[in-house]
Structure formats: C-alpha cells, structure tokens
Design a protein around this motif. Structure first.
Motif, short mmCIF file in Angstrom:
data_model
loop_
_atom_site.label_atom_id
_atom_site.label_comp_id
_atom_site.label_asym_id
_atom_site.label_seq_id
_atom_site.Cartn_x
_atom_site.Cartn_y
_atom_site.Cartn_z
N GLY A 37 14.77 -7.16 -25.04
CA GLY A 37 15.45 -8.41 -25.36
C GLY A 37 15.53 -9.35 -24.17
N VAL A 38 15.78 -8.79 -23.00
CA VAL A 38 15.82 -9.59 -21.77
C VAL A 38 14.43 -10.13 -21.44
CG1 VAL A 38 16.22 -9.50 -19.26
CG2 VAL A 38 17.87 -8.47 -20.83
N GLY A 39 13.40 -9.30 -21.64
CA GLY A 39 12.03 -9.75 -21.40
C GLY A 39 11.66 -10.92 -22.28
N ALA A 40 12.02 -10.83 -23.56
CA ALA A 40 11.76 -11.93 -24.49
C ALA A 40 12.54 -13.17 -24.06
CB ALA A 40 12.13 -11.52 -25.91
N ALA A 41 13.76 -12.96 -23.60
CA ALA A 41 14.59 -14.08 -23.16
C ALA A 41 13.97 -14.79 -21.95
CB ALA A 41 16.00 -13.59 -22.82
N ILE A 42 13.52 -14.01 -20.98
CA ILE A 42 12.97 -14.60 -19.76
C ILE A 42 11.69 -15.38 -20.06
CG2 ILE A 42 11.89 -14.07 -17.53
CD1 ILE A 42 13.97 -11.76 -17.29
N LEU A 43 10.76 -14.76 -20.79
CA LEU A 43 9.50 -15.48 -21.08
C LEU A 43 9.75 -16.71 -21.93
CD1 LEU A 43 6.55 -12.98 -21.59
CD2 LEU A 43 7.11 -14.39 -19.64
N SER A 44 10.66 -16.59 -22.92
CA SER A 44 10.94 -17.76 -23.76
C SER A 44 11.63 -18.85 -22.95
CB SER A 44 11.79 -17.37 -24.97
OG SER A 44 13.11 -17.05 -24.60
N PHE A 45 12.43 -18.45 -21.97
CA PHE A 45 13.12 -19.44 -21.14
C PHE A 45 12.12 -20.19 -20.26
CE2 PHE A 45 15.66 -21.20 -17.75
CZ PHE A 45 16.74 -21.71 -18.44
N ILE A 46 11.17 -19.46 -19.68
CA ILE A 46 10.14 -20.12 -18.86
C ILE A 46 9.37 -21.13 -19.71
CG2 ILE A 46 7.98 -19.73 -17.59
CD1 ILE A 46 9.23 -16.98 -16.71
N TRP A 47 8.99 -20.71 -20.91
CA TRP A 47 8.30 -21.60 -21.85
C TRP A 47 9.18 -22.82 -22.15
CZ3 TRP A 47 4.18 -23.41 -24.18
CH2 TRP A 47 4.23 -23.91 -25.47
N GLY A 48 10.45 -22.58 -22.46
CA GLY A 48 11.37 -23.67 -22.77
C GLY A 48 11.63 -24.58 -21.59
N TYR A 49 11.64 -24.01 -20.40
CA TYR A 49 11.88 -24.81 -19.19
C TYR A 49 10.85 -25.93 -19.08
CZ TYR A 49 12.69 -26.01 -14.31
OH TYR A 49 12.96 -26.70 -13.15
N PHE A 50 9.59 -25.60 -19.29
CA PHE A 50 8.54 -26.60 -19.17
C PHE A 50 8.41 -27.45 -20.44
CE2 PHE A 50 7.38 -23.39 -16.03
CZ PHE A 50 7.32 -24.19 -14.91
N ARG A 51 8.59 -26.85 -21.58
CA ARG A 51 8.40 -27.56 -22.85
C ARG A 51 9.58 -28.48 -23.17
NH1 ARG A 51 6.53 -29.03 -27.17
NH2 ARG A 51 7.09 -28.50 -29.28
N ALA A 74 15.28 -31.46 -15.80
CA ALA A 74 16.15 -32.64 -15.68
C ALA A 74 17.62 -32.26 -15.58
CB ALA A 74 15.93 -33.57 -16.87
N LEU A 75 17.94 -31.00 -15.89
CA LEU A 75 19.33 -30.54 -15.84
C LEU A 75 19.66 -30.01 -14.45
CD1 LEU A 75 19.18 -28.58 -19.23
CD2 LEU A 75 20.13 -30.87 -18.86
N SER A 76 20.94 -29.88 -14.16
CA SER A 76 21.33 -29.38 -12.84
C SER A 76 20.96 -27.90 -12.71
CB SER A 76 22.84 -29.55 -12.62
OG SER A 76 23.55 -28.62 -13.42
N THR A 77 20.66 -27.49 -11.50
CA THR A 77 20.24 -26.10 -11.25
C THR A 77 21.30 -25.09 -11.70
OG1 THR A 77 18.82 -26.81 -9.43
CG2 THR A 77 19.44 -24.49 -9.47
N PRO A 78 22.58 -25.28 -11.39
CA PRO A 78 23.59 -24.31 -11.86
C PRO A 78 23.63 -24.21 -13.39
CG PRO A 78 24.54 -25.68 -10.14
CD PRO A 78 23.20 -26.27 -10.49
N TYR A 79 23.45 -25.34 -14.06
CA TYR A 79 23.45 -25.33 -15.53
C TYR A 79 22.25 -24.56 -16.07
CZ TYR A 79 24.15 -27.05 -20.29
OH TYR A 79 24.38 -27.13 -21.65
#
Length: 193
Positions: free
Chosen positions: A120-134, A139-144
């Motif tokens: 579940g964490v692996g899916a979260a990390i890869l999906s987050f990387i994808w979402g970060y760029f997509r 544009a959001l703050s680093t802590p957020y």
C-alpha cells in the motif's frame, strides 16, 4: 499468465470490476474532503484507490496480480465515467506497479500484514510521484507536500494494507476462497492449531 487458472483470472477480474465501481463512488467523498482541507483531503482516503491490488495479490499470490487488478479496475472506472478519461488507466498502471514492487521484493513468497502494508505504501509513493508532476504539487509549499505524501502513505498502509487484509481474511473465513492460495493457507493454519 501461463500458470494462472481460469478461476483465478475470473476472481481477479470480478474484484477489479467491483473495485472500479468503488473507486468511482469514492470520488465525491474525496472532493468533499478536498473542499474543506485542500488537496490533502484526497490523500487521507487515497488508499481506497489501490486496495484491489492488495486484495487480489493476497488472495491469489501470483506475480502480476496487483498490477493487473489495479489496471483493470482503472479501466472499469474510466469506462463508467471517470472525468479524467483514459489517463486514469496510466494512473492505475502506476499504482499497480507500486503495489507489485512489494510482492516482487519478497519473490512472491510473503504475504504478511507488513508486506501488504508495504504494498500500500509502494502504491502511495509511486502514485504521489505521478501526481506531483501531473497535478502541479510543486506550486504548493514543501511542508504541505510532505504532509500530503505522509497522509497518502498512511492511507496506503491502513486502508489498502490493513483493510485489504481484513476484507480478504473475512472472505476466506466464509470458505468461498478455499481453492485459492489464501483459502488454502487459512485451512492449513486451522488444521495445525
């Protein structure tokens, strides 16, 4: 898929269709949370969107089960009207690969709660990387952004891993999975105790 039995393919497909519907049903909940909390609202429940990969892999214990089930579920979600359109299939592929990585790391031999949570964490990390760029998270703050990632990882571990295991174990206890890897394992454990 040479060593897959027809009934394994059918169960994986049925799970994928059911969860494709569930995924679509959870979009309004994510939107509601995001309307109060901003983008992080989705991350608190994001684990729901890759739960089928954990359930299918845990029940079937076959290489590719996590990847294929998530990809099929995303395709079903798109066909049922997800506003993202065909790009949701790419998202499903990425989420499925993230979950599949945890099972591959154990050579498809370990399906403990910790491995399911890691999937579940692996899916979260890869999906987050994808979402970060997509989705323009830059544009959001680093802590957020870090808070979003942590929330998504926890959601992956808890919703996908823990809840996915609980759902699968409950199904197995009914006996409907007796001819699948999880059902056989549970039968063996009951026989020993």
């Amino acid at each position: 898929m040479n060593n897959w039995r027809l009934k394994e393919i059918i169960v994986m497909s049925v799970l994928s269709v059911v969860f494709g519907i569930v995924y679509l049903a959870f979009l309004p909940i994510g939107k509601l949370l995001a309307s109060f909390m901003g983008p992080i609202g989705y991350d608190f429940i994001f684990g729901i969107w890759f739960i089928v990969s954990i359930i299918a892999a845990y029940i079937l214990r076959k290489p590719g089960a996590a990847f294929l089930s998530e990809t099929i579920a995303a395709t079903v979600e798109m066909l049922l009207g997800n506003a993202m359109g065909p790009i949701i299939i790419v998202t499903g592929i990425i989420q499925g690969l993230g979950a599949e990585t945890a099972f591959a790391a154990t050579r498809y031999k370990r399906y403990s709660l910790w491995v399911l949570m890691l999937a579940g964490v692996g899916a979260a990390i890869l999906s987050f990387i994808w979402g970060y760029f997509r989705s323009g998270y830059a544009a959001l703050s680093t802590p957020y952004v870090i808070s979003m990632l942590v929330a998504r990882m926890l959601s992956g571990a808890i919703i996908s891993g823990m809840l996915g295991k609980a759902i699968s174990d409950s199904l197995a206890k009914t006996g409907v999975l007796s001819s699948f890897a999880l059902g056989k394992q549970m039968h063996k454990e009951r026989s020993v105790s």
